[in-house]
Design an enzyme around this catalytic site. Structure first.
Site, PDB file in Angstrom:
ATOM      1  N   TYR A  40      39.121  -3.013   0.437  1.00 39.67           N
ATOM      2  CA  TYR A  40      39.404  -3.423   1.815  1.00 39.67           C
ATOM      3  C   TYR A  40      40.360  -2.407   2.434  1.00 39.67           C
ATOM      4  CZ  TYR A  40      39.576  -6.787   5.635  1.00 39.67           C
ATOM      5  OH  TYR A  40      39.457  -7.396   6.855  1.00 39.67           O
ATOM      6  N   LYS A  95      14.513 -20.296  -3.796  1.00 35.56           N
ATOM      7  CA  LYS A  95      13.798 -19.056  -3.485  1.00 35.56           C
ATOM      8  C   LYS A  95      14.676 -17.853  -3.814  1.00 35.56           C
ATOM      9  CE  LYS A  95      10.086 -17.278  -1.275  1.00 35.56           C
ATOM     10  NZ  LYS A  95       8.711 -17.749  -1.229  1.00 35.56           N
ATOM     11  N   ASN A 289      -1.858 -28.661  -2.788  1.00 33.24           N
ATOM     12  CA  ASN A 289      -0.910 -29.085  -3.818  1.00 33.24           C
ATOM     13  C   ASN A 289      -0.246 -30.398  -3.412  1.00 33.24           C
ATOM     14  OD1 ASN A 289      -0.453 -27.871  -6.292  1.00 33.24           O
ATOM     15  ND2 ASN A 289       0.451 -26.033  -5.379  1.00 33.24           N
TER      16      ASN A 289
END
Length: 781
Positions: A40, A95, A289
């Site tokens: 930083y 995901k 499905n």
């Protein structure tokens, strides 16, 4: 009750420890004041200034080049529908996990509280500086078409709506191979498509890119056939509209003489008569499905010349998006592509299709409980756990991006790139799935000696539901049933035996007599032998020894010596070995790592260390893994002449005399086992210079046990163990406080062990507890 337990386990999985499934981990050291001043202020200003001068340096100095945004508004989530952004977050995190484990791509999931497509586009467009690519997910049609099209126009990074293009890419690869097997040309075949949503429209458009003729499609949505008399058809589907004269056609009429059926609609809308009416050698992709348009077995029963794919994992030829999106984005990111274009999608299609025609690795056969998968009607697309996918698909996509002019950077050494892909991910996921499926090939009778425990009962229900094992629970039946009821565990199908009940007196007498015969000259009298059979560990070991069970799991509530002693006294060691040993399996980022001896032998001799090494090598081969062994010490190849170092040297000599071809070297320090540069520079003669070590053999128990615990706690590795090696029949000991997952994993290992040592064909599970008691099925051989 089983459904309730599954719900409970799913909620516990997501809530335990740090809630959710993902976290941010720093990639640079940030421990000292100097580190922080570089990470930083003031040091961070330097890369900022460089990016101002050259915006492309953002890929050099930040994580953008490996970061994908998984973005949704939650309007069309899985089978849940419009559940909103907050409720969609677990799916988006899931995901993200798939991106990471299959392609080593980092993900921020972003759930946007906006259903207006114009505003949604504005929000996502404003996030472009953050990401190297954007994966749109679970956005309802028709808005998803507009959103993706606009973002592709406005953004200078890859954008893909996976619900559309993932299915299209995978099904296209399957279609090419199915047509090849059926000896049909894509420009000649006639298609019937049931469902006209996002996925179906993307499939049809990609099929056309591969050579299919739009006029050869008949398409149905919920309101019937798409024809030019309708005014509600999206513009994106206009090329597939039929003449109004087809308006009265139903699905049955359209299916007559069709070559290909594509279903992305609802379950059970296709009949066997429809399948029978199709052209010779038909192709059916029923991908609704969880229930397909027609069940696989039903369709195959009426047409032997049929090739079929579904969206289900329990049938051959599963069309699964995970075969596509991780590798497509990997290739796109690695060349800093500005878009995902048609050429890149077609490259992914062809790479997947070609991979299915190559010999299948053993680890894939193992993972899917197959003896020898090969290209044909039941294998037209690769399996999701094929470790070759990353190195096959990502380079094809990257090359297509370069060739089509959408890459910011180029790759010149493709072989090196493929090697990098293979090294990005270890074999841990494939191995974990593989060993579970190997256990399912031949389920065994497993005795749980600590059945009066909620975690044991939950694990027992899981292994029974997944057809890995037939549980035999030892303990007080009333107590077990009370614990089961309190924890929503279904006991149906499990045998419950109390070694202290009157019902088991005959078994105790028989077991006691056998035990007395084994130990009568080793300090055990007749009374003590009979009394010992009231102990669950002794009773369970005797069940295994006499063939009333195939393996035993114990140790959750007892210390290690008290559990292992009955196994040694009753079952004994394999005739070919003198000592047993303990091994742990760790799933690390570099792949599976086996450690031994971590639990049994305090200070083994050179001969014993060699025997332990050969035991471990034999066990590792059972996982279809080639053993590559480092014999550890504080000395490197004779750098110390101490007795401890010489012992390991001698063990290496013995190993090489017994198995000259075994990849094994030492003595060496731990750093050399994993740092090939140091090893090659200083000891280029070592067998391990060009191999990745997967087995660590420690010189004594203290070193092994300490190393294992440190790796587990500080390294964050998932573990299975301790796995006992060298017993004549399988008994495995749990760690104190083992989790449900750890117990499940140990059962899997025990069943695989039993498959090797117990050659019986298994048993058929009775339907009810009454039948279990009546037939005493656990006695079957």
């Amino acid at each position: 009750m089983a459904k309730e337990l599954r719900k409970q386990l799913a909620l516990e999985y997501h809530s335990k420890g740090r809630p959710g499934k993902i976290e941010v981990v720093p990639t640079k050291e940030a421990k000292t004041q100097r580190d922080l001043s570089l990470a930083y202020s003031p040091g961070v200003a330097e890369p900022c200034n460089e990016i101002v001068k050259n915006p492309d340096d953002v890929f050099k100095y930040t994580a953008k080049g490996n970061l994908v945004g998984v973005i949704t508004n939650g309007t069309a989530v899985l089978g849940l529908g419009n559940i909103g952004p907050e409720a969609s977050k677990p799916v988006m995190e899931g995901k993200a996990v798939l991106f990471k484990i299959f392609a080593d791509i980092d993900v921020f999931d972003i759930e946007i509280n906006e259903t207006d497509p114009v505003k949604f586009v504005q929000i996502v467009k404003s996030l472009e500086p953050t990401f190297g690519g954007i994966n749109l997910e679970d956005i309802k049609a028709p808005e998803c078409f507009y959103i993706e099209q606009e973002l592709k126009k406005q953004c200078n990074i890859p954008v893909m709506h996976d619900d559309q293009h993932g299915t299209a890419i995978i099904s296209s690869a399957a279609l090419l191979n199915a047509l090849e097997i059926q000896k049909k040309k894509i420009d000649k075949v006639h298609f019937v498509v049931n469902g006209a949503g996002a996925a179906a429209s993307a499939c049809m458009r990609l099929y056309v890119s591969l050579g299919a003729k739009p006029e050869n499609f008949i398409v149905f949505d919920k309101d019937g056939i798409l024809h030019n008399g309708r005014t509600d058809i999206p513009k994106i589907l206009e090329s597939f509209i039929k003449d109004k004269k087809y308006a009265t056609w139903n699905l049955a009429k359209a299916m007559k003489d069709a070559d290909v059926f594509l279903g992305l609609s609802v379950g059970n809308v296709v009949t066997t008569d429809m399948i029978k009416s199709m052209e010779k050698k038909p192709i059916v992709f029923a991908m609704a499905n969880p229930v397909p348009e027609i069940m696989y077995d039903l369709a195959k029963s009426c047409r032997k010349d049929l090739i079929m794919a579904t969206g289900r994992s329990d049938t051959p030829n599963m069309v699964n998006n995970v075969l596509g999106f991780p590798y497509i984005f990997r290739g796109a990111l690695d060349v800093r592509a500005t878009t995902i274009n048609e050429a890149m999608k077609l490259a992914a299609v062809k790479a997947l299709a070609e991979l299915a025609k190559t010999p299948v690795p053993d680890i894939v056969n193992l993972a899917y409980n197959e003896k020898a998968l090969s290209f044909g009607e039941d294998y037209i697309i690769p399996k999701p756990l094929d470790p070759r996918l990353l190195a096959a698909v990502a380079p094809a996509v990257a090359k297509a991006a370069i060739d089509s002019g959408v890459a910011r950077t180029v790759i010149t050494d493709w072989e090196a790139y493929k090697i990098e892909m293979n090294r990005r991910l270890g074999l841990d996921n494939q191995l974990s799935r593989g060993i579970s499926n190997k256990a399912k090939r031949n389920p065994k009778r497993v005795v749980f000696a600590d059945a009066e425990n909620s975690k044991v009962l939950k694990a027992a229900q899981l292994v029974l539901e997944e057809k890995i094992a037939y549980p035999i629970l030892l303990g007080n039946e009333k107590r077990i049933r009370k614990i089961a009821e309190e924890n929503a565990v279904e006991l149906e199908g499990m045998a419950i035996i109390n070694p202290q009940d009157d019902d088991t007196e005959e078994m105790r007498k028989n077991f006691g007599a056998i035990f007395f015969e084994k130990r009568k000259r080793k300090g055990v009298n007749n009374y003590e032998a009979y009394k010992a059979m009231k102990d669950r560990n002794h009773f369970g070991c005797m069940m295994v020894e006499t063939g009333a069970a195939d393996c035993m799991i114990s140790g959750l509530s007892r210390n290690y010596p008290d559990t292992i002693k009955p196994a040694l006294q009753i079952i004994g060691t394999d005739p070919s070995v003198k000592k047993i040993a303990g091994m742990y399996l760790l799933f690390t980022k570099k792949g599976p790592l086996f450690l031994a001896d971590t639990t049994v032998n305090f200070n083994p001799t050179a001969e014993e260390l060699a025997e332990i090494t050969l035991l471990v090598a034999k066990e590792v081969r059972n996982f279809n893994i080639v053993p590559k062994i480092a014999l550890l010490s504080y000395s490197n190849f004779g750098s110390s002449d101490s007795p401890e170092a010489r012992l390991v040297q001698h063990a290496h000599q013995i190993i090489k005399e017994k198995e000259p071809t075994l990849i094994c070297d030492g003595e060496m320090q731990g750093i050399l086992a994993f740092n090939k540069e140091i090893l090659k520079e200083n000891y280029p003669f070592s067998e391990l210079v060009n191999d990745d070590v997967n087995i660590l053999i420690f010189p004594n128990l203290a070193a092994g046990n300490i190393a294992y615990n440190l790796l587990q706690e500080l390294g964050g590795a998932d573990t299975i163990g301790p796995i006992l090696l060298g017993l004549n029949k399988p008994v495995h000991v749990l760690q104190l406080g083992s989790s449900i997952r750890s117990i499940y994993n140990m059962v899997v290992i025990a069943v695989i062990d039993a498959q090797e040592k117990c050659k019986n064909k298994g048993v058929t599970l009775p339907a009810t507890q009454e039948e279990i008691k009546r037939t005493k099925w656990w006695k079957s051989k």
